[in-house]
Design a protein around this motif. Structure first.
Motif, PDB file in Angstrom:
ATOM      1  N   LEU A   1      50.651  30.838  28.141  1.00  0.00           N
ATOM      2  CA  LEU A   1      49.533  30.090  28.709  1.00  0.00           C
ATOM      3  C   LEU A   1      49.446  30.272  30.216  1.00  0.00           C
ATOM      4  CD1 LEU A   1      47.220  28.081  28.292  1.00  0.00           C
ATOM      5  CD2 LEU A   1      48.888  26.226  28.528  1.00  0.00           C
ATOM      6  N   VAL A   2      50.581  30.402  30.870  1.00  0.00           N
ATOM      7  CA  VAL A   2      50.601  30.576  32.325  1.00  0.00           C
ATOM      8  C   VAL A   2      50.104  31.963  32.711  1.00  0.00           C
ATOM      9  CG1 VAL A   2      52.136  30.818  34.312  1.00  0.00           C
ATOM     10  CG2 VAL A   2      52.352  28.846  32.805  1.00  0.00           C
ATOM     11  N   PHE A   3      50.527  32.985  31.981  1.00  0.00           N
ATOM     12  CA  PHE A   3      50.267  34.356  32.419  1.00  0.00           C
ATOM     13  C   PHE A   3      49.052  34.997  31.745  1.00  0.00           C
ATOM     14  CE2 PHE A   3      54.716  33.838  33.596  1.00  0.00           C
ATOM     15  CZ  PHE A   3      54.731  34.402  34.859  1.00  0.00           C
ATOM     16  N   CYS A   4      48.913  34.863  30.433  1.00  0.00           N
ATOM     17  CA  CYS A   4      47.916  35.641  29.696  1.00  0.00           C
ATOM     18  C   CYS A   4      46.472  35.404  30.170  1.00  0.00           C
ATOM     19  CB  CYS A   4      48.050  35.367  28.194  1.00  0.00           C
ATOM     20  SG  CYS A   4      46.935  36.364  27.184  1.00  0.00           S
ATOM     21  N   PRO A   5      45.938  34.158  30.187  1.00  0.00           N
ATOM     22  CA  PRO A   5      44.548  33.978  30.627  1.00  0.00           C
ATOM     23  C   PRO A   5      44.305  34.413  32.065  1.00  0.00           C
ATOM     24  CG  PRO A   5      45.357  32.019  29.483  1.00  0.00           C
ATOM     25  CD  PRO A   5      46.542  32.886  29.748  1.00  0.00           C
ATOM     26  N   ASN A   6      45.277  34.186  32.942  1.00  0.00           N
ATOM     27  CA  ASN A   6      45.098  34.540  34.351  1.00  0.00           C
ATOM     28  C   ASN A   6      45.103  36.048  34.559  1.00  0.00           C
ATOM     29  OD1 ASN A   6      45.105  31.864  35.840  1.00  0.00           O
ATOM     30  ND2 ASN A   6      46.959  31.669  34.637  1.00  0.00           N
ATOM     31  N   VAL A   7      45.923  36.763  33.802  1.00  0.00           N
ATOM     32  CA  VAL A   7      45.920  38.222  33.897  1.00  0.00           C
ATOM     33  C   VAL A   7      44.584  38.777  33.411  1.00  0.00           C
ATOM     34  CG1 VAL A   7      46.961  40.325  32.981  1.00  0.00           C
ATOM     35  CG2 VAL A   7      48.423  38.460  33.743  1.00  0.00           C
ATOM     36  N   LEU A   8      44.045  38.202  32.335  1.00  0.00           N
ATOM     37  CA  LEU A   8      42.752  38.656  31.822  1.00  0.00           C
ATOM     38  C   LEU A   8      41.633  38.395  32.830  1.00  0.00           C
ATOM     39  CD1 LEU A   8      43.041  37.464  28.103  1.00  0.00           C
ATOM     40  CD2 LEU A   8      43.171  39.808  28.949  1.00  0.00           C
ATOM     41  N   MET A   9      41.666  37.230  33.486  1.00  0.00           N
ATOM     42  CA  MET A   9      40.667  36.936  34.504  1.00  0.00           C
ATOM     43  C   MET A   9      40.833  37.846  35.722  1.00  0.00           C
ATOM     44  SD  MET A   9      38.532  34.732  33.441  1.00  0.00           S
ATOM     45  CE  MET A   9      37.726  34.356  34.989  1.00  0.00           C
ATOM     46  N   PHE A  10      42.060  38.191  36.056  1.00  0.00           N
ATOM     47  CA  PHE A  10      42.309  39.147  37.141  1.00  0.00           C
ATOM     48  C   PHE A  10      41.639  40.490  36.838  1.00  0.00           C
ATOM     49  CE2 PHE A  10      45.012  42.763  38.361  1.00  0.00           C
ATOM     50  CZ  PHE A  10      44.882  42.706  39.736  1.00  0.00           C
ATOM     51  N   LEU A  11      41.811  40.982  35.609  1.00  0.00           N
ATOM     52  CA  LEU A  11      41.182  42.248  35.220  1.00  0.00           C
ATOM     53  C   LEU A  11      39.658  42.136  35.214  1.00  0.00           C
ATOM     54  CD1 LEU A  11      43.575  43.274  32.292  1.00  0.00           C
ATOM     55  CD2 LEU A  11      43.562  44.158  34.638  1.00  0.00           C
ATOM     56  N   ALA A  12      39.138  40.970  34.786  1.00  0.00           N
ATOM     57  CA  ALA A  12      37.684  40.778  34.774  1.00  0.00           C
ATOM     58  C   ALA A  12      37.110  40.845  36.183  1.00  0.00           C
ATOM     59  CB  ALA A  12      37.343  39.439  34.119  1.00  0.00           C
ATOM     60  N   PHE A  13      37.802  40.250  37.153  1.00  0.00           N
ATOM     61  CA  PHE A  13      37.309  40.287  38.529  1.00  0.00           C
ATOM     62  C   PHE A  13      37.488  41.668  39.160  1.00  0.00           C
ATOM     63  CE2 PHE A  13      37.329  35.597  38.434  1.00  0.00           C
ATOM     64  CZ  PHE A  13      36.090  35.384  39.021  1.00  0.00           C
ATOM     65  N   VAL A  14      38.465  42.437  38.683  1.00  0.00           N
ATOM     66  CA  VAL A  14      38.572  43.821  39.147  1.00  0.00           C
ATOM     67  C   VAL A  14      37.318  44.596  38.734  1.00  0.00           C
ATOM     68  CG1 VAL A  14      39.817  45.988  38.845  1.00  0.00           C
ATOM     69  CG2 VAL A  14      41.088  43.882  39.218  1.00  0.00           C
ATOM     70  N   LEU A  15      36.902  44.450  37.470  1.00  0.00           N
ATOM     71  CA  LEU A  15      35.691  45.127  37.008  1.00  0.00           C
ATOM     72  C   LEU A  15      34.447  44.566  37.692  1.00  0.00           C
ATOM     73  CD1 LEU A  15      36.416  45.420  33.169  1.00  0.00           C
ATOM     74  CD2 LEU A  15      36.774  47.123  34.965  1.00  0.00           C
ATOM     75  N   TRP A  16      34.455  43.276  37.987  1.00  0.00           N
ATOM     76  CA  TRP A  16      33.329  42.658  38.703  1.00  0.00           C
ATOM     77  C   TRP A  16      33.172  43.294  40.087  1.00  0.00           C
ATOM     78  CZ3 TRP A  16      29.206  39.624  38.152  1.00  0.00           C
ATOM     79  CH2 TRP A  16      28.679  38.979  39.270  1.00  0.00           C
ATOM     80  N   GLY A  17      34.292  43.526  40.762  1.00  0.00           N
ATOM     81  CA  GLY A  17      34.240  44.163  42.067  1.00  0.00           C
ATOM     82  C   GLY A  17      33.755  45.593  41.990  1.00  0.00           C
ATOM     83  N   VAL A  18      34.096  46.298  40.913  1.00  0.00           N
ATOM     84  CA  VAL A  18      33.664  47.690  40.763  1.00  0.00           C
ATOM     85  C   VAL A  18      32.165  47.777  40.489  1.00  0.00           C
ATOM     86  CG1 VAL A  18      33.897  49.743  39.320  1.00  0.00           C
ATOM     87  CG2 VAL A  18      35.931  48.475  40.008  1.00  0.00           C
ATOM     88  N   SER A  19      31.643  46.843  39.699  1.00  0.00           N
ATOM     89  CA  SER A  19      30.260  46.971  39.247  1.00  0.00           C
ATOM     90  C   SER A  19      29.267  46.119  40.021  1.00  0.00           C
ATOM     91  CB  SER A  19      30.168  46.602  37.758  1.00  0.00           C
ATOM     92  OG  SER A  19      30.560  45.250  37.564  1.00  0.00           O
ATOM     93  N   GLU A  20      29.645  44.901  40.403  1.00  0.00           N
ATOM     94  CA  GLU A  20      28.659  43.980  40.959  1.00  0.00           C
ATOM     95  C   GLU A  20      29.061  43.374  42.297  1.00  0.00           C
ATOM     96  OE1 GLU A  20      25.809  43.648  39.585  1.00  0.00           O
ATOM     97  OE2 GLU A  20      26.210  44.613  37.680  1.00  0.00           O
ATOM     98  N   GLY A  21      30.243  42.778  42.366  1.00  0.00           N
ATOM     99  CA  GLY A  21      30.622  41.962  43.507  1.00  0.00           C
ATOM    100  C   GLY A  21      30.911  42.760  44.757  1.00  0.00           C
ATOM    101  N   SER A  22      30.894  42.059  45.900  1.00  0.00           N
ATOM    102  CA  SER A  22      31.251  42.681  47.167  1.00  0.00           C
ATOM    103  C   SER A  22      32.766  42.829  47.264  1.00  0.00           C
ATOM    104  CB  SER A  22      30.740  41.828  48.330  1.00  0.00           C
ATOM    105  OG  SER A  22      31.406  40.582  48.357  1.00  0.00           O
ATOM    106  N   LEU A  23      33.215  43.605  48.231  1.00  0.00           N
ATOM    107  CA  LEU A  23      34.648  43.848  48.413  1.00  0.00           C
ATOM    108  C   LEU A  23      35.378  42.550  48.715  1.00  0.00           C
ATOM    109  CD1 LEU A  23      37.082  45.771  48.856  1.00  0.00           C
ATOM    110  CD2 LEU A  23      36.365  45.926  51.239  1.00  0.00           C
TER     111      LEU A  23
END
Length: 674
Positions: A292-314
């Protein structure tokens, strides 16, 4: 008498001449493909009632444009002038009936007559157009261009001209719907000044001598869709072409982001149900808690990595990624199962996990801040630029010292002398870092304007950091723990309020100031939490399950849903709900941190309440369990034993028998049978 006669004659001549319509003083010269305005106006328009304006060719009487009954009659135009001849409708009430003729052609050369009818009066003027044989034609794409997120796309712009390539004065690409300059070609060099397109747009240098100024746009994003104009200035002429850039729905990156967000929220809910809604052994619960501590947060980390590549600012994506990468530190520190850890890991989690998040996140945040300052380096000259570089190096150096000290304590295999040296350096770093960070933020955003503020606030800030609240208040003043913590909370609230006010003042000219403010306020709150843990070594954080569930499950759910909504809105409409995910991500994390501070400060009051509540719950459970056991025992006994063990029940049966005149023989028969 003679003077009055002259005035009368002038008035009669004006009446005889009718309505006076003004035109140009000479012929109009314009290049092929350009737009030209044909002037036609009256000095004063008293009323638009019964107003009619005609523009016609004098040679063929072809109707170019007609204004009648308060509107343009485009259906009456000759076909050659449809969509090319326009009125300035907002200027008609001021007596301006000028005509704009677009996409000038060679056959447009000639004389045009503007005739105005107002009630019973009329007037006219003639305008002559001469088409310049030197032409500058710029062509783009005849159809709209579609692209998926993450792809590279080319916007066509080619110049058909007799002008040599070296005589091009300026070529600019602009996004017309947002009035943003994308790329500028001037003095044989390309320049990109807008942050959104920096390092993402370029010309094809080998094609420029051929008059090809096509634009290559890398890593297409949702906000890139719109209308782009290529405008060319050369040899005193100018021409332009437009290109429409559209998006092809959800890309593979978008789908992967949605899957990661759904997986993060789904795993958080599933693990919560397995931990708190089902009975398991202690080992199983501990493993599930770690997931519970690691799994959801790691997934959200990867989601924001893709967000930065496609949409978000640096700045947005790096800040959110760093937060989710470091969230497990805070969750481990607040977890109810902290006693399951052993040895150095338990000590490190209790004392240093929150500090680790603060130090590492500070290093990432100020690296992003330094990148932002470098992007604006043209605004910083001389002493200011040197100060920013020096401060950044010092901040990163002190962060590294603290990180090394934490790693040495976690590993525990280094010499005592080495650990002691880095421990002392880490303590110095911890006291100095906030002051340096404050100066760096002000120089990056507020420049030298904050010099007086820095000099005034810094001594107070440093003294608060280095003051030993627990020891000084306890030994010298004999204050109770509750009073010591209340004084600390009051001072921290005042200091942080002043600092945040100064930060907001320094950020007043930033476009994404709200996102920066959210990150800085969270960082200040995290610093206050670490400062309390550093100053009050005797505190014990109340392990409230609801707070831990909010931090480990609630925050992940909120941010994953917000990210999915923002992604869908940007893909469909081209604009999200917030425009900056830092606003939601760091606001939710700020709320979680504030709750932890409240629990720590008011621990002397909260702990007894939790203990009494726990005792009450245990007694209620024990009473409920006892009643259930008694009922089960009575159900398992035979009727004779139950009848013998409950004399009150026997007496009640006998009284009922006397009153009804009947005997209850069933119990006796059951006893005899037994």
């Amino acid at each position: 008498m003679r003077g009055s006669s002259c005035v009368l004659m002038s008035v009669l001549l004006m009446i005889a001449d009718g309505l006076i319509v003004k035109g140009p003083s000479g012929p109009l010269v314009a290049p092929l493909g350009s737009s030209v305005v044909l002037p036609c106006s009256v000095d004063e328009l008293l009323s638009v009632k019964d107003l009619e304006v005609e523009w016609r060719r004098t040679d063929s009487e072809a109707l170019v444009h007609l204004y009648q009954e308060g509107e343009s009659r485009t259906e009456s135009q000759q076909q050659d002038y449809q969509d090319r001849a326009h009125f300035f409708t907002d200027q008609i009430q001021h007596g301006n009936f000028s005509l704009r003729l677009d996409d000038l052609r060679a056959e447009d050369e000639g004389q045009y007559k503007c005739k105005v009818y107002i009630q019973q009066e009329s007037g006219e003027t003639v305008v002559q157009i001469k088409v310049n044989a030197e032409r500058l034609l710029v062509s783009g794409s005849s159809r709209s261009i579609s692209a998926s997120v993450g792809e590279d796309v080319t916007l066509n712009c080619s110049v058909d001209s007799h002008i040599p390539p070296g005589d091009f004065e300026e070529v600019s690409w602009t996004k017309t719907d947002e009035d943003i300059q994308v790329l500028l070609y001037q003095d044989n060099e390309a320049h990109s000044s807008n942050e959104r397109y920096r390092d993402r747009v370029e010309f094809f240098p080998a094609e420029i001598p051929k008059g090809n100024f096509s634009l290559r746009l890398k890593n297409f994003r949702t906000e890139d869709k719109g209308v782009y104009m290529c405008k060319v200035f050369a040899g005193g002429l100018s021409a332009n072409a437009t290109v429409l850039l559209e998006q092809l729905g959800f890309s593979a990156l978008h789908i992967m982001m949605l899957i990661l967000c759904i997986s993060a929220s789904g795993s958080a809910l599933l693990l919560f149900c397995l931990i708190y809604c089902r009975s398991n052994t202690n080992d199983t619960v501990f493993r599930l808690q770690m997931f519970l501590v690691f799994c959801p947060n790691v997934l959200m980390f990867l989601a924001f990595v893709l967000w930065g590549v496609s949409e978000g600012s640096l700045f947005e994506s790096v800040s959110c990624c760093a937060l989710y990468f470091l969230r497990p530190f805070m969750l481990l520190w607040t977890a109810p199962y902290i006693n399951n850890f052993t040895g150095n890991i338990k000590t490190w989690v209790r004392k240093y996990s929150s500090r680790s998040e603060y130090i590492v996140f500070s290093a990432v945040f100020y690296s992003v801040l330094f990148k932002s300052a470098v992007d604006k380096s043209l605004n910083y000259t001389g002493f200011e630029g040197v100060m920013i570089i020096v401060l950044f190096v010092m901040v990163i150096l002190f962060n590294l010292i603290y990180i090394i000290a934490l790693l040495l304590k976690l590993i525990g295999k280094s010499s005592e002398r080495m650990i002691t040296i880095f421990d002392e350096l880490a303590e110095i770093s911890f006291n100095i870092l906030p002051s340096l960070q404050f100066i760096l933020i002000f120089y990056s955003f507020g420049s030298a304007r904050g010099g007086f503020i820095i000099v005034a606030v810094l001594p107070v800030f440093t003294s608060v950091m280095s003051y030993d609240w627990n020891t000084e208040f306890d030994q010298d003043m004999g204050c109770s723990p509750a009073l010591r913590r209340s004084v600390w909370l009051t001072v921290m609230m005042l200091i942080n309020a002043v600092l945040v006010y100064f930060y907001i003042t320094a950020l007043e000219n930033e476009k994404d100031r709200v996102g920066w403010v959210c990150v800085i306020v969270f960082l200040q709150t995290l610093w206050a939490l670490v400062n309390f843990a550093y100053s009050f070594d005797d505190f014990d954080l109340p392990r409230v399950a609801a707070v831990y569930v909010f931090g480990s499950v609630g925050v992940v759910l909120l941010n994953s849903v917000a990210l999915m909504i923002e992604l869908i809105l940007k893909t469909v409409n081209g604009e999200g709900a917030t425009g900056d995910m830092r606003i939601i991500v760091f606001s939710s994390e700020l709320l979680f941190t504030l709750i932890l501070i409240i629990l720590m400060v008011f621990e002397p009051w909260i702990t007894p309440c939790l203990q009494s509540c726990t005792k009450s719950m245990k007694s209620c459970r024990a009473a409920a369990a006892g009643s259930q056991n008694q009922e089960s025992q009575s159900q398992n006994q035979n009727p004779a034993e139950a009848h013998a063990m409950n004399p009150l029940l026997n007496t009640q049966h006998q009284e009922n028998s006397r009153s009804t005149g009947t005997e209850e023989a069933q119990p006796d028969s059951v006893v005899s049978q037994s």
